[in-house]
Design a protein around this motif. Structure first.
Motif, PDB file in Angstrom:
ATOM      1  N   VAL A   1       1.077  -1.218  -0.066  1.00 54.69           N
ATOM      2  CA  VAL A   1       0.058  -0.031   0.103  1.00 54.69           C
ATOM      3  C   VAL A   1       0.913   1.355   0.007  1.00 54.69           C
ATOM      4  O   VAL A   1       0.724   2.156  -0.731  1.00 54.69           O
ATOM      5  CB  VAL A   1      -0.774   0.006   1.279  1.00 54.69           C
ATOM      6  CG1 VAL A   1      -1.797   1.475   1.430  1.00 54.69           C
ATOM      7  CG2 VAL A   1      -1.905  -1.293   1.152  1.00 54.69           C
ATOM      8  N   ILE A   2       2.029   1.265   0.663  1.00 52.18           N
ATOM      9  CA  ILE A   2       2.737   2.342   0.917  1.00 52.18           C
ATOM     10  C   ILE A   2       3.400   2.467  -0.525  1.00 52.18           C
ATOM     11  O   ILE A   2       3.671   3.509  -1.067  1.00 52.18           O
ATOM     12  CB  ILE A   2       3.862   2.223   1.871  1.00 52.18           C
ATOM     13  CG1 ILE A   2       3.240   2.362   3.274  1.00 52.18           C
ATOM     14  CG2 ILE A   2       4.937   3.196   1.815  1.00 52.18           C
ATOM     15  CD1 ILE A   2       4.223   1.633   4.337  1.00 52.18           C
TER      16      ILE A   2
ATOM     17  N   ASN B   1       3.979  10.468   0.130  1.00 51.53           N
ATOM     18  CA  ASN B   1       4.966  10.114   0.818  1.00 51.53           C
ATOM     19  C   ASN B   1       4.689   9.468   2.007  1.00 51.53           C
ATOM     20  O   ASN B   1       4.576  10.113   2.987  1.00 51.53           O
ATOM     21  CB  ASN B   1       6.093  11.224   1.131  1.00 51.53           C
ATOM     22  CG  ASN B   1       7.081  10.590   1.867  1.00 51.53           C
ATOM     23  OD1 ASN B   1       7.516   9.376   1.801  1.00 51.53           O
ATOM     24  ND2 ASN B   1       7.840  11.777   2.845  1.00 51.53           N
ATOM     25  N   ALA B   2       4.023   8.179   2.153  1.00 56.30           N
ATOM     26  CA  ALA B   2       3.598   7.527   3.097  1.00 56.30           C
ATOM     27  C   ALA B   2       4.717   6.392   3.903  1.00 56.30           C
ATOM     28  O   ALA B   2       5.626   6.030   3.167  1.00 56.30           O
ATOM     29  CB  ALA B   2       2.482   6.602   2.906  1.00 56.30           C
TER      30      ALA B   2
ATOM     31  N   ASP C   1       2.971  12.772   6.645  1.00 50.69           N
ATOM     32  CA  ASP C   1       3.221  13.820   7.188  1.00 50.69           C
ATOM     33  C   ASP C   1       2.730  14.041   8.690  1.00 50.69           C
ATOM     34  O   ASP C   1       2.444  14.849   9.394  1.00 50.69           O
ATOM     35  CB  ASP C   1       2.330  15.270   6.569  1.00 50.69           C
ATOM     36  CG  ASP C   1       2.792  15.525   5.146  1.00 50.69           C
ATOM     37  OD1 ASP C   1       4.080  15.112   4.974  1.00 50.69           O
ATOM     38  OD2 ASP C   1       2.079  16.187   4.566  1.00 50.69           O
ATOM     39  N   GLY C   2       3.172  12.898   9.423  1.00 52.75           N
ATOM     40  CA  GLY C   2       3.003  12.617  10.627  1.00 52.75           C
ATOM     41  C   GLY C   2       1.698  12.415  11.007  1.00 52.75           C
ATOM     42  O   GLY C   2       0.870  12.193  12.251  1.00 52.75           O
TER      43      GLY C   2
ATOM     44  N   ILE D   1      -5.980  10.673   2.148  1.00 56.25           N
ATOM     45  CA  ILE D   1      -5.003  10.639   1.050  1.00 56.25           C
ATOM     46  C   ILE D   1      -5.212  11.624  -0.100  1.00 56.25           C
ATOM     47  O   ILE D   1      -4.316  12.234  -0.627  1.00 56.25           O
ATOM     48  CB  ILE D   1      -4.943   9.172   0.291  1.00 56.25           C
ATOM     49  CG1 ILE D   1      -4.481   8.182   1.473  1.00 56.25           C
ATOM     50  CG2 ILE D   1      -4.190   9.055  -0.764  1.00 56.25           C
ATOM     51  CD1 ILE D   1      -2.968   8.226   1.649  1.00 56.25           C
ATOM     52  N   ALA D   2      -6.332  11.862  -0.469  1.00 55.33           N
ATOM     53  CA  ALA D   2      -6.826  12.759  -1.709  1.00 55.33           C
ATOM     54  C   ALA D   2      -6.011  14.047  -1.897  1.00 55.33           C
ATOM     55  O   ALA D   2      -5.498  14.255  -2.926  1.00 55.33           O
ATOM     56  CB  ALA D   2      -8.316  13.000  -1.430  1.00 55.33           C
ATOM     57  N   PRO D   3      -5.987  14.824  -0.630  1.00 51.17           N
ATOM     58  CA  PRO D   3      -5.405  16.137  -0.707  1.00 51.17           C
ATOM     59  C   PRO D   3      -3.754  16.094  -1.087  1.00 51.17           C
ATOM     60  O   PRO D   3      -3.054  17.110  -1.288  1.00 51.17           O
ATOM     61  CB  PRO D   3      -5.492  16.933   0.665  1.00 51.17           C
ATOM     62  CG  PRO D   3      -6.631  15.981   1.379  1.00 51.17           C
ATOM     63  CD  PRO D   3      -6.674  14.601   0.621  1.00 51.17           C
ATOM     64  N   HIS D   4      -3.302  14.877  -0.755  1.00 55.88           N
ATOM     65  CA  HIS D   4      -1.756  14.418  -0.858  1.00 55.88           C
ATOM     66  C   HIS D   4      -1.487  14.258  -2.342  1.00 55.88           C
ATOM     67  O   HIS D   4      -0.350  13.844  -2.859  1.00 55.88           O
ATOM     68  CB  HIS D   4      -1.213  13.721   0.097  1.00 55.88           C
ATOM     69  CG  HIS D   4      -1.305  14.070   1.470  1.00 55.88           C
ATOM     70  ND1 HIS D   4      -0.475  14.971   2.048  1.00 55.88           N
ATOM     71  CD2 HIS D   4      -2.470  14.028   2.580  1.00 55.88           C
ATOM     72  CE1 HIS D   4      -0.959  15.296   3.157  1.00 55.88           C
ATOM     73  NE2 HIS D   4      -2.169  14.902   3.476  1.00 55.88           N
ATOM     74  N   LEU D   5      -2.422  13.760  -3.386  1.00 52.82           N
ATOM     75  CA  LEU D   5      -2.238  12.975  -4.439  1.00 52.82           C
ATOM     76  C   LEU D   5      -1.461  14.229  -5.322  1.00 52.82           C
ATOM     77  O   LEU D   5      -2.016  15.398  -5.539  1.00 52.82           O
ATOM     78  CB  LEU D   5      -3.409  12.625  -5.175  1.00 52.82           C
ATOM     79  CG  LEU D   5      -3.945  11.436  -4.381  1.00 52.82           C
ATOM     80  CD1 LEU D   5      -5.494  11.113  -5.028  1.00 52.82           C
ATOM     81  CD2 LEU D   5      -3.167  10.071  -4.441  1.00 52.82           C
ATOM     82  N   GLU D   6      -0.527  13.830  -6.462  1.00 57.50           N
ATOM     83  CA  GLU D   6       0.025  14.749  -7.148  1.00 57.50           C
ATOM     84  C   GLU D   6      -1.099  15.048  -8.376  1.00 57.50           C
ATOM     85  O   GLU D   6      -1.176  16.166  -8.927  1.00 57.50           O
ATOM     86  CB  GLU D   6       1.131  14.034  -8.039  1.00 57.50           C
ATOM     87  CG  GLU D   6       2.386  14.025  -7.279  1.00 57.50           C
ATOM     88  CD  GLU D   6       3.621  13.314  -7.771  1.00 57.50           C
ATOM     89  OE1 GLU D   6       3.310  12.716  -9.199  1.00 57.50           O
ATOM     90  OE2 GLU D   6       4.523  13.363  -7.333  1.00 57.50           O
TER      91      GLU D   6
END
Length: 330
Positions: free
Chosen positions: A105-106, A115-116, A127-128, A184-189
């Motif tokens: 998954v990572i 970046n998980a 991001d913690g 997750i969605a806000p961190h997607l490219e």
């Protein structure tokens, strides 16, 4: 590895499917299932349901409450959350090895620019902040590893549906649930809908561009047995809530492997009606340990002697005999 396609959104059915996959399917290959639930609180096997949930909010919002087979803590599912389940052999290297199952998954998230990393005993964080919690269940020579992925979940509901106990707040310095989880969605490219995200994850884990070639189709007999399991276990109040008996004594301890919450009565110096709650993980059903403690004298030396003949590591991961004694007699 093969996969079972499951588009059912009923948590009672989905947890029955998981149980059937690990107990009822006679296949040699590992199994993958990706699935979603309508709004639900999924309770850990060893938890006291009433104390984990905000009952008024759950009833007002008509949110499901269902107990799973695995240990760990309560989690909230909605349609913005994607669940993944692996059914595999119960090899020693797999037992309580959460990292080996979260790594695919990572890696898939990394491919999408996220970046998980694996964190703590069973989480994936970005991001913690937590985006995934994981748990395991063992049955004979098989094991089930399952986890959540907060893709675009309603974080406000996560805050409202669950109660966070004082012991957890003290031990971890938690200010709020919302401050330590994220989607997750806000961190997607590149922004993608849930269906596309699910397809990307499926192809990555199966290592194929044609997942349909690896699909295991459940037959009518298997589907009927899953439905029967749903009706007999996961639809039942006795399984999902169960009665919480009155206890004279409650002892709690936060150990490395999770929270211990031991409740019992003492009559004529002997332990009765003992129940062990918590968000711990373990191989064996803790009820058999409870049975071995009931009837023993409530004296440290007597309980210590009883525990000497019990393989505690089978019931608790990273919780030892000294932790139990400390919890009972501190």
């Amino acid at each position: 590895m093969i996969y079972i396609e499951n588009n059912n959104l009923d948590p009672h059915y989905n947890l029955a499917l998981e149980e059937y996959a690990v107990k009822g399917l006679d296949v040699d290959e590992d199994i993958l299932i990706l699935w979603q639930n309508e709004p639900s609180v999924i309770i850990g096997r060893n938890q006291n349901t009433i104390e984990e949930i905000n009952k008024n909010y759950i009833e007002e919002k008509d949110i499901n409450v269902v107990r799973r087979l695995s240990g760990g803590g309560a989690v909230y599912h909605d349609l913005g959350n994607l669940n993944f389940s692996f059914v595999t052999k119960n090899f020693h290297s797999n037992v309580n090895n959460f990292k080996i199952f979260t790594q695919p998954v990572i890696d898939a998230l990394a491919k999408l620019g996220v970046n998980a990393v694996f964190h703590g005993r069973n989480d994936i964080v970005v991001d913690g902040k937590k985006v995934s919690g994981n748990a395991q269940y063992f049955y004979k020579n098989k094991m089930l590893h399952h986890g959540t992925i907060l893709f675009d979940s309603t974080l406000e509901d996560i805050v409202e549906v669950l109660n966070v106990g004082d012991e957890k707040i003290k031990s971890k310095g938690i200010k709020s649930i919302k401050s330590r989880v994220t989607n997750i969605a806000p961190h997607l490219e590149k922004q993608v809908p849930m269906d596309e995200f699910k397809e990307i994850l499926l192809k990555f884990i199966l290592d194929t561009d044609s997942p349909q070639e690896k699909e295991y189709k459940l037959n009518d007999k298997e589907l009927k047995e899953i439905e029967e399991l749903k009706n007999s276990r996961y639809d039942k109040w006795e399984w999902n809530f169960g009665e919480s008996p009155e206890f004279e004594i409650q002892k709690t301890k936060r150990a490395e492997g999770g929270l211990l919450d031991i409740r019992f009565s003492v009559k004529n110096g002997k332990i009765k009606d003992l129940k062990i709650y918590g968000d711990f993980f373990g191989d064996k059903d803790v009820s058999s340990l409870e049975d071995q403690l009931i009837g023993k004298s409530y004296r440290k030396e007597d309980i210590e002697k009883t525990l000497e003949n019990i393989e505690i590591e089978k019931y608790f991961y990273n919780i030892n005999k000294e932790d139990i004694l400390d919890c009972l007699f501190k």
